[in-house]
Scaffold this motif. Structure first.
Motif, PDB file in Angstrom:
ATOM      1  N   VAL A 138       1.472  -1.049  -3.470  1.00 59.34           N
ATOM      2  CA  VAL A 138       1.483  -0.356  -2.178  1.00 59.34           C
ATOM      3  C   VAL A 138       1.984  -1.325  -1.111  1.00 59.34           C
ATOM      4  CG1 VAL A 138       0.140   0.927  -0.494  1.00 59.34           C
ATOM      5  CG2 VAL A 138      -0.464   1.062  -2.924  1.00 59.34           C
ATOM      6  N   ALA A 141       2.804  -2.072   2.860  1.00 62.79           N
ATOM      7  CA  ALA A 141       2.576  -1.696   4.255  1.00 62.79           C
ATOM      8  C   ALA A 141       3.857  -1.988   5.034  1.00 62.79           C
ATOM      9  CB  ALA A 141       1.407  -2.473   4.832  1.00 62.79           C
ATOM     10  N   ASN A 195       1.310   8.220   5.426  1.00 64.85           N
ATOM     11  CA  ASN A 195       0.053   7.659   5.905  1.00 64.85           C
ATOM     12  C   ASN A 195      -0.610   6.838   4.796  1.00 64.85           C
ATOM     13  OD1 ASN A 195      -2.913   7.548   6.516  1.00 64.85           O
ATOM     14  ND2 ASN A 195      -2.248   8.674   8.334  1.00 64.85           N
ATOM     15  N   TYR A 196      -1.107   5.679   5.138  1.00 62.92           N
ATOM     16  CA  TYR A 196      -1.681   4.772   4.137  1.00 62.92           C
ATOM     17  C   TYR A 196      -2.898   5.347   3.436  1.00 62.92           C
ATOM     18  CZ  TYR A 196      -5.598   3.491   7.199  1.00 62.92           C
ATOM     19  OH  TYR A 196      -6.734   3.518   7.960  1.00 62.92           O
ATOM     20  N   TYR A 250      -6.211   4.482  -4.315  1.00 62.97           N
ATOM     21  CA  TYR A 250      -6.382   3.048  -4.570  1.00 62.97           C
ATOM     22  C   TYR A 250      -7.480   2.792  -5.615  1.00 62.97           C
ATOM     23  CZ  TYR A 250      -3.933   2.598  -0.070  1.00 62.97           C
ATOM     24  OH  TYR A 250      -3.024   2.685   0.966  1.00 62.97           O
ATOM     25  N   ILE A 283      -1.714  -4.728  -2.870  1.00 64.79           N
ATOM     26  CA  ILE A 283      -1.276  -4.443  -1.512  1.00 64.79           C
ATOM     27  C   ILE A 283      -0.278  -5.516  -1.091  1.00 64.79           C
ATOM     28  CG2 ILE A 283      -1.983  -4.181   0.902  1.00 64.79           C
ATOM     29  CD1 ILE A 283      -3.072  -1.991  -0.863  1.00 64.79           C
ATOM     30  N   VAL A 299       3.872   2.633   2.687  1.00 58.79           N
ATOM     31  CA  VAL A 299       2.986   3.395   3.575  1.00 58.79           C
ATOM     32  C   VAL A 299       2.949   2.737   4.944  1.00 58.79           C
ATOM     33  CG1 VAL A 299       1.551   4.191   1.652  1.00 58.79           C
ATOM     34  CG2 VAL A 299       0.916   2.103   2.894  1.00 58.79           C
ATOM     35  N   ILE A 350       0.536   2.506   8.781  1.00 57.52           N
ATOM     36  CA  ILE A 350      -0.696   2.765   9.528  1.00 57.52           C
ATOM     37  C   ILE A 350      -0.293   3.474  10.816  1.00 57.52           C
ATOM     38  CG2 ILE A 350      -2.671   1.703  10.680  1.00 57.52           C
ATOM     39  CD1 ILE A 350      -2.294  -0.699   8.754  1.00 57.52           C
ATOM     40  N   MET A 353      -5.736  -2.068   5.566  1.00 54.60           N
ATOM     41  CA  MET A 353      -5.311  -1.683   4.219  1.00 54.60           C
ATOM     42  C   MET A 353      -6.369  -2.020   3.182  1.00 54.60           C
ATOM     43  SD  MET A 353      -2.238  -0.302   4.428  1.00 54.60           S
ATOM     44  CE  MET A 353      -1.745  -0.400   2.708  1.00 54.60           C
TER      45      MET A 353
END
Length: 251
Positions: free
Chosen positions: A173, A175, A182-183, A188, A194, A215, A217, A235
């Protein structure tokens, strides 16, 4: 000058490497030649130690003593190999949770993320050999000692490390502000890694293209992004929230 512990002198550095000391960075004067210099460079390459040819002024910032054109920064922690960590987690029956940091160079952000990672049950942090913060005394202090308990894997290629995690069944995943997803919509609850990138340039393209779920935020203010340490905390705690909601072991 970096505040890591350091040693200097070509003989002392060679002896330290041969004794198995964890060298974080090695600086060698640009015009340093001769048999000992050749031996030092060969040792560094064999042990996977990052070294850099620098002007003498760089070395003089560490010490005015006779450094003989060589200064080595000693890591405050021993680095691990991701290829050792991943099988051990599966063998121990742990639900894996890895934090991958791409291009993080600010020691305070790194220390803060390590502190949060340790609190969230992250099993290891992965960083690249080059273009990354040094895990020195400042990082350990900023992490409130978390780096003394949390394995750090320093990999030659971050892209290869991410590919390896994918092959081992991890969901990767990323960021990134480039995503509209959307995260919180990503599950998960399985093995997960991450990926966080540098605040100025984000995750490098070769790593980002390997990620399963880019993803973002949500942002509602006038400022377009969060501090990377804060974003990483958001996250990581989403992983904790989902796993607790599913009655899964977090640690």
């Amino acid at each position: 000058m970096e505040s890591n512990e350091y040693i200097f002198g070509i003989h002392s550095v060679i002896e330290a490497i041969e004794a198995g000391k964890t060298i974080d960075k090695l600086y060698i004067k640009k015009d340093l030649h001769g048999d000992l210099a050749i031996r030092l460079v060969k040792l560094a390459r064999e042990r996977g130690i990052v070294y850099q040819r620098v002007p003498v002024e760089k070395l003089n910032k560490f010490t005015r003593k006779n450094h003989q054109g060589v200064v080595a920064l000693i890591s405050a922690v021993a680095y691990y190999q991701l290829s050792d960590i991943v099988p051990a987690l599966y063998e121990d029956g742990v639900l894996p949770f890895i934090l991958v940091l791409d291009g993080i160079t600010d020691v305070r952000n790194f220390g803060a993320m390590a502190r949060t990672a340790e609190c969230c049950g992250v099993n290891a942090i992965v960083i690249p050999q080059r273009g990354s913060v040094s895990v020195g005394a400042d990082a350990v202090k900023t992490s409130a000692g978390a780096l003394l308990h949390l394995p750090v894997c320093r990999e030659r290629s971050l892209a290869e490390a991410v590919s390896y995690l994918k092959e081992c069944g991890y969901t990767i995943v990323a960021a990134t502000e480039k995503s509209d997803r959307n995260y919180t919509t990503v599950p998960y609850t399985g093995p997960v890694a991450i990926v966080m990138g540098a605040e100025d340039i984000g995750i490098s393209p070769d790593v980002l293209k390997l990620c399963d779920a880019p993803v973002a935020i949500p942002m509602f203010g006038h400022i377009g992004s969060l501090n990377v340490g804060v974003a990483a905390g958001v996250m990581m705690y989403e992983v904790v929230r989902q796993r607790l909601a599913d009655n899964l072991e977090v640690l």
